[in-house]
Motif scaffolding. Structure first.
Motif, short mmCIF file in Angstrom:
data_model
loop_
_atom_site.label_atom_id
_atom_site.label_comp_id
_atom_site.label_asym_id
_atom_site.label_seq_id
_atom_site.Cartn_x
_atom_site.Cartn_y
_atom_site.Cartn_z
N GLU A 10 0.64 -1.56 -0.09
CA GLU A 10 -0.08 -0.14 -0.71
C GLU A 10 0.91 1.24 -0.19
OE1 GLU A 10 -3.45 1.91 3.12
OE2 GLU A 10 -2.75 -0.21 2.91
N LEU A 11 1.83 1.65 0.68
CA LEU A 11 3.41 2.18 0.52
C LEU A 11 3.73 2.41 -0.49
CD1 LEU A 11 4.54 1.57 4.20
CD2 LEU A 11 2.90 3.38 3.32
N LEU A 12 3.93 1.24 -1.31
CA LEU A 12 4.49 1.93 -2.62
C LEU A 12 3.22 1.81 -3.09
CD1 LEU A 12 7.04 1.01 -3.95
CD2 LEU A 12 5.91 -1.59 -4.82
N GLN A 13 2.65 2.02 -3.34
CA GLN A 13 1.40 2.25 -4.47
C GLN A 13 1.25 3.35 -4.05
OE1 GLN A 13 -2.44 -0.23 -3.31
NE2 GLN A 13 -1.63 -1.14 -4.40
N ILE A 14 1.37 4.35 -3.52
CA ILE A 14 1.34 5.73 -2.44
C ILE A 14 2.84 6.50 -3.20
CG2 ILE A 14 1.22 7.66 -1.16
CD1 ILE A 14 -0.45 5.56 0.53
N ALA A 15 3.74 5.93 -2.86
CA ALA A 15 4.96 6.07 -3.46
C ALA A 15 5.68 6.31 -5.03
CB ALA A 15 6.30 5.44 -2.54
N VAL A 16 4.55 5.11 -5.52
CA VAL A 16 4.17 5.06 -7.46
C VAL A 16 4.08 6.17 -8.02
CG1 VAL A 16 3.82 3.76 -9.05
CG2 VAL A 16 5.10 2.50 -7.42
N ARG A 17 2.80 6.71 -7.15
CA ARG A 17 1.84 7.46 -7.75
C ARG A 17 2.29 9.13 -7.58
NH1 ARG A 17 -1.83 10.14 -4.58
NH2 ARG A 17 -1.92 8.73 -3.02
N ILE A 18 2.92 9.25 -6.38
CA ILE A 18 3.66 10.46 -5.72
C ILE A 18 4.77 10.68 -6.57
CG2 ILE A 18 4.39 12.17 -3.52
CD1 ILE A 18 2.38 10.71 -2.50
N ALA A 19 5.78 9.93 -6.85
CA ALA A 19 6.96 10.05 -7.26
C ALA A 19 6.71 9.99 -9.25
CB ALA A 19 7.96 9.05 -6.96
N GLY A 20 5.81 9.57 -9.74
CA GLY A 20 5.35 9.60 -10.87
C GLY A 20 5.02 10.77 -11.45
N GLY A 21 3.94 11.44 -9.78
CA GLY A 21 3.60 12.92 -10.94
C GLY A 21 4.82 14.26 -10.18
N ALA A 22 5.96 14.09 -9.15
CA ALA A 22 6.80 14.57 -9.47
C ALA A 22 7.82 14.68 -10.46
CB ALA A 22 7.95 14.15 -7.63
#
Length: 269
Positions: A10-22
């Motif tokens: 779940e943490l990874l899914q959040i990280a992937v989404r936010i890192a993609g936007g950045a």
């Protein structure tokens, strides 16, 4: 026993989404031209408006997704949190490459729970390549499971490293590299520690070492390398940290350690 507030996936899914936007933001700002250039530890240690903007983006997105979590970022330092989760962020790893238009830089974001990194993503905004890992769940580039290099001889090792920004430190690091060159296949210096660790994780290089890294430089990449089967740590039983970060296949871990100790790779200024 590790106390988990959420699952690593779940943490990874959040990280992937936010890192993609950045990553999209950083790439867009690079296309528009680098602005707001200042320096930090030395005249060669640069930070740009995009570094600061990407970090703000990640912090705001994390506040929306995980209010109350702590965040440690390269540009704005530490924001304390109320729970067990701390996010570790390098908004643009490889800022000098970014400044010069070299397409080798990354957004690195890791999630740490009770002091242990359990999920991480490293994304190259230019190529779109993305490396991920969760503690115990393996390391991946896209859909490809990573297993690291199978090299068994130090003499056949393609070794990646990096250099500090202070001139005195570079002098010492240059001496170490000069003595390593005759005993390995070759040495590479790409300019982004998180990507070096990901390259080691998938065997684009065999191993990696560097002195002077901060936690945000290696938190995500170190997990990715470890989950690909590499040993990750410092020298002589120490953990990975500012003195040295080493990532290598088990077969060459000891000979590489011996060489780095003998050459005082963790020493100097």
């Amino acid at each position: 026993m590790l106390r988990m507030t959420v699952e690593p996936n779940e943490l990874l899914q959040i990280a992937v989404r936010i890192a993609g936007g950045a990553a999209d933001l950083a790439r867009q700002m690079r296309d528009e031209g680098v602005t707001g250039i200042t320096t930090k530890s030395s005249a060669t240690d640069v930070v740009t408006a995009a570094d600061r903007a990407a970090e703000r983006y990640v912090r705001e997105a994390l506040r929306d997704s995980r209010p109350g979590d702590a965040v440690l970022g390269e540009e704005a330092g530490e924001s304390p949190g109320k729970g067990a989760v701390r996010w570790i962020l390098d908004p643009i790893d490889g800022t000098v490459n970014y400044l010069y238009g070299v397409p080798h830089y990354a957004v690195s974001l890791a999630a740490e729970v009770d002091g242990e990194v359990v999920a991480g993503v490293v994304r190259n905004p230019v190529s779109g390549e993305q490396w991920t890992a969760t503690r115990g769940g393996g390391a991946w580039r896209g859909e490809v499971r990573l297993v690291g290099s199978t090299v068994t001889e130090l003499s056949q090792t393609l070794l990646a490293t990096g250099f500090g920004y202070a001139a005195a430190r570079r002098v010492h690091q240059a001496r170490v590299v000069a003595k390593l060159l005759p005993i390995v296949r070759d040495i590479r210096r790409f300019g982004a520690a998180s990507l070096d660790l990901c390259f080691a994780a998938e065997g684009r290089v065999d191993a990696y070492y560097e002195k002077g890294l901060n936690l945000w430089d290696h938190a995500a990449g170190g997990l990715i390398a470890a989950e690909a089967g590499l040993r990750v740590g410092g020298l002589s039983g120490a953990g990975a940290g500012p003195d040295l970060v080493v990532a290598a296949p088990p077969a060459i871990w000891e000979p590489l350690q011996d060489a780095l100790v003998r050459l005082d790779a963790a020493g100097g200024p």
